[in-house]
Design a protein around this motif. Structure first.
Motif, mmCIF file in Angstrom:
data_model
loop_
_atom_site.group_PDB
_atom_site.id
_atom_site.type_symbol
_atom_site.label_atom_id
_atom_site.label_comp_id
_atom_site.label_asym_id
_atom_site.label_seq_id
_atom_site.Cartn_x
_atom_site.Cartn_y
_atom_site.Cartn_z
ATOM 1 N N TRP A 50 -12.195 6.592 -1.096
ATOM 2 C CA TRP A 50 -12.749 6.872 0.660
ATOM 3 C C TRP A 50 -12.094 5.371 1.086
ATOM 4 N N ALA A 51 -11.046 5.135 0.302
ATOM 5 C CA ALA A 51 -10.155 3.686 1.060
ATOM 6 C C ALA A 51 -8.842 3.978 0.800
ATOM 7 N N ILE A 52 -8.751 5.041 0.485
ATOM 8 C CA ILE A 52 -6.527 4.964 0.212
ATOM 9 C C ILE A 52 -6.545 5.336 1.940
ATOM 10 N N GLY A 53 -5.822 5.348 2.040
ATOM 11 C CA GLY A 53 -4.912 5.251 3.241
ATOM 12 C C GLY A 53 -5.578 5.555 4.521
ATOM 13 N N THR A 54 -6.759 5.083 4.458
ATOM 14 C CA THR A 54 -7.857 5.256 5.755
ATOM 15 C C THR A 54 -8.033 4.675 6.508
ATOM 16 N N ALA A 100 -3.252 -6.133 -6.035
ATOM 17 C CA ALA A 100 -3.703 -5.332 -5.006
ATOM 18 C C ALA A 100 -2.641 -4.162 -5.575
ATOM 19 N N LEU A 101 -3.071 -2.628 -5.454
ATOM 20 C CA LEU A 101 -1.731 -1.391 -5.487
ATOM 21 C C LEU A 101 -2.066 -0.742 -3.843
ATOM 22 N N VAL A 102 -1.010 -1.032 -3.374
ATOM 23 C CA VAL A 102 -0.815 -1.190 -2.025
ATOM 24 C C VAL A 102 0.012 0.606 -1.921
ATOM 25 N N GLY A 103 0.077 1.196 -0.781
ATOM 26 C CA GLY A 103 0.192 2.566 -0.350
ATOM 27 C C GLY A 103 1.041 1.956 1.217
ATOM 28 N N GLY A 104 0.831 2.197 2.166
ATOM 29 C CA GLY A 104 1.058 1.946 3.161
ATOM 30 C C GLY A 104 1.594 0.873 3.478
ATOM 31 N N ALA A 105 1.946 -0.059 3.357
ATOM 32 C CA ALA A 105 1.685 -1.550 3.845
ATOM 33 C C ALA A 105 3.310 -1.912 2.814
ATOM 34 N N GLY A 158 -2.451 9.313 -13.273
ATOM 35 C CA GLY A 158 -4.393 9.085 -12.782
ATOM 36 C C GLY A 158 -4.609 8.861 -10.983
ATOM 37 N N HIS A 159 -3.160 8.303 -10.032
ATOM 38 C CA HIS A 159 -3.403 8.380 -8.762
ATOM 39 C C HIS A 159 -4.209 9.304 -8.543
ATOM 40 N N SER A 160 -5.540 9.210 -7.778
ATOM 41 C CA SER A 160 -6.142 9.689 -7.240
ATOM 42 C C SER A 160 -5.094 11.267 -6.559
ATOM 43 N N GLY A 182 3.942 -1.538 -5.323
ATOM 44 C CA GLY A 182 3.739 -0.855 -4.266
ATOM 45 C C GLY A 182 3.538 0.533 -4.011
ATOM 46 N N ASN A 183 2.994 0.998 -3.997
ATOM 47 C CA ASN A 183 3.121 2.411 -4.045
ATOM 48 C C ASN A 183 3.727 3.514 -3.184
ATOM 49 N N TRP A 184 4.770 3.932 -3.293
ATOM 50 C CA TRP A 184 5.916 4.687 -2.009
ATOM 51 C C TRP A 184 5.243 5.655 -1.819
ATOM 52 N N LYS A 185 4.369 6.880 -2.199
ATOM 53 C CA LYS A 185 4.170 7.722 -2.705
ATOM 54 C C LYS A 185 5.110 8.848 -2.461
ATOM 55 N N MET A 186 5.121 10.194 -1.451
ATOM 56 C CA MET A 186 6.643 10.792 -1.162
ATOM 57 C C MET A 186 7.113 10.066 -0.281
ATOM 58 N N TYR A 217 -7.123 -4.203 -7.287
ATOM 59 C CA TYR A 217 -7.466 -3.391 -6.244
ATOM 60 C C TYR A 217 -6.863 -2.741 -5.331
ATOM 61 N N GLY A 218 -6.909 -1.417 -4.660
ATOM 62 C CA GLY A 218 -6.651 -0.669 -4.057
ATOM 63 C C GLY A 218 -7.184 0.070 -2.983
ATOM 64 N N GLY A 219 -6.264 0.143 -1.750
ATOM 65 C CA GLY A 219 -7.722 0.844 -1.251
ATOM 66 C C GLY A 219 -7.240 0.354 0.252
ATOM 67 N N SER A 220 -6.333 0.285 1.116
ATOM 68 C CA SER A 220 -6.161 -0.165 2.885
ATOM 69 C C SER A 220 -6.056 -1.383 2.693
ATOM 70 N N VAL A 221 -5.250 -2.099 1.485
ATOM 71 C CA VAL A 221 -4.702 -3.561 1.488
ATOM 72 C C VAL A 221 -3.575 -3.816 2.259
ATOM 73 N N LYS A 222 -3.626 -5.100 3.099
ATOM 74 C CA LYS A 222 -2.163 -5.176 3.735
ATOM 75 C C LYS A 222 -2.390 -6.757 3.601
ATOM 76 N N TYR A 227 -8.309 -0.415 -9.655
ATOM 77 C CA TYR A 227 -9.403 -0.055 -9.541
ATOM 78 C C TYR A 227 -9.508 0.310 -7.761
ATOM 79 N N GLU A 228 -9.488 1.672 -7.243
ATOM 80 C CA GLU A 228 -8.981 2.772 -6.208
ATOM 81 C C GLU A 228 -10.104 3.216 -5.066
ATOM 82 N N PRO A 229 -11.257 2.906 -5.172
ATOM 83 C CA PRO A 229 -12.257 4.315 -4.357
ATOM 84 C C PRO A 229 -11.412 5.300 -3.500
HETATM 85 C C1 PEP Z 1 -2.513 4.172 -2.779
HETATM 86 O O1 PEP Z 1 -1.573 4.964 -2.469
HETATM 87 O O2 PEP Z 1 -2.761 3.577 -3.656
HETATM 88 C C2 PEP Z 1 -3.453 2.948 -1.978
HETATM 89 C C3 PEP Z 1 -4.155 2.254 -2.057
HETATM 90 O O3 PEP Z 1 -2.569 3.717 -0.090
HETATM 91 P P1 PEP Z 1 -3.025 2.760 0.680
HETATM 92 O O4 PEP Z 1 -2.562 1.227 0.526
HETATM 93 O O5 PEP Z 1 -1.739 3.008 1.880
HETATM 94 O O6 PEP Z 1 -4.190 2.527 1.162
#
Ligand code: PEP
Length: 249
Positions: A169-173, A230-235, A93-95, A8-12, A209-214, A165-167
């Protein structure tokens, strides 16, 4: 066989109090074997989380660090400081850091080497922008980023490296890559690693893989041959959702 890893990537997000609530909720969950579980929290919450997660299977990760051990670098955190509080993983090196904080392929490499030197496991992020994807440059971009990140990494150290691998355009979108597309690019990343370290070593490296994984879509990614988690932000922000992801992996 590669052990899947869900991070999980909690970001800020999350104060210390909120991070402790997450840890309490983790303790209510049934343990899940066979999947490595990591939460990458803001620096301020790491020490409290290290305590609060004791006795659980959830390992602690940071979201960034400096590559020097100490020095006049106001506002920065060193690998030694992370090690001292029990951090095991660090996102490099997160995008969002490449985009907003001038992270470059060179600094990503320095941080990767510093993490490995100090026994931290780097989760190295690579991935293309929408513009690069539309220009057909995805393979070129991930090749360059992967080669740069792994410069001077030794074969012995490679097993401790996780690639995400985090495209961009798929992060948080909410627009996730298809599982097949993600697998194709991840297979390219693995082949780049194989060119440098040999196929046998490359086959041991975990690539997420990372990018809007739920919880609803993680199963599709995990069914692909080259995707190891997966590397996951929001979820990843609630324990229920995080554990649903872990179970899905
Ligand atoms: C991330 O923060 O690396 C990420 C993939 O975010 P999200 O899952 O919210 O798209």
């Amino acid at each position: 066989m590669r052990t899947p890893i869900v991070a999980g990537n909690w970001k800020m997000f999350k104060t210390i109090a909120e991070a402790k609530q997450f840890a309490e909720a983790v303790k209510q969950q049934d343990a899940v074997a066979g999947v490595e579980q990591v939460v990458c929290a803001p620096f301020t919450a790491l020490a409290a989380l290290a305590e609060a997660l004791k006795g659980t299977d959830v390992a602690l990760g940071a979201q960034n660090m400096h590559f020097e051990e100490q020095g006049a670098f106001t506002g920065e955190i060193s690998p030694l400081m992370l090690k001292e509080i029990g951090v095991r993983y660090v996102i490099i090196g997160h995008s969002e850091r490449r985009q907003y904080f001038n992270e470059t392929d060179e600094s990503v490499n320095k941080k990767t080497l510093a993490a490995l030197k100090h026994g931290l496991r780097p989760i190295v992020c690579v991935g293309e922008s929408l513009e690069e994807r539309e220009a057909g440059k995805t393979a070129e971009v991930v090749r360059k980023q992967t080669e740069a990140a792994l410069t001077d990494v030794t074969p012995d150290q490679l097993a401790d490296v996780v690639i995400a691998y985090e495209p961009i355009w798929a992060i948080g979108t909410g627009k996730s890559s298809t599982a097949a597309d993600a697998n194709e690019t991840i297979a390219i990343i693995r082949s780049v690693i194989a060119e440098r370290f040999g196929q046998q070593e490359a086959d041991k490296v975990r690539i997420q893989y990372g990018g809007s994984v739920k919880p609803e879509n993680i199963g599709g990614y995990m069914a692909e041959k080259d995707i190891d988690g997966a590397l996951v932000g929001g979820a990843s922000l609630t324990a229920d959702s995080f554990f649903a992801l872990v179970k899905g992996a």
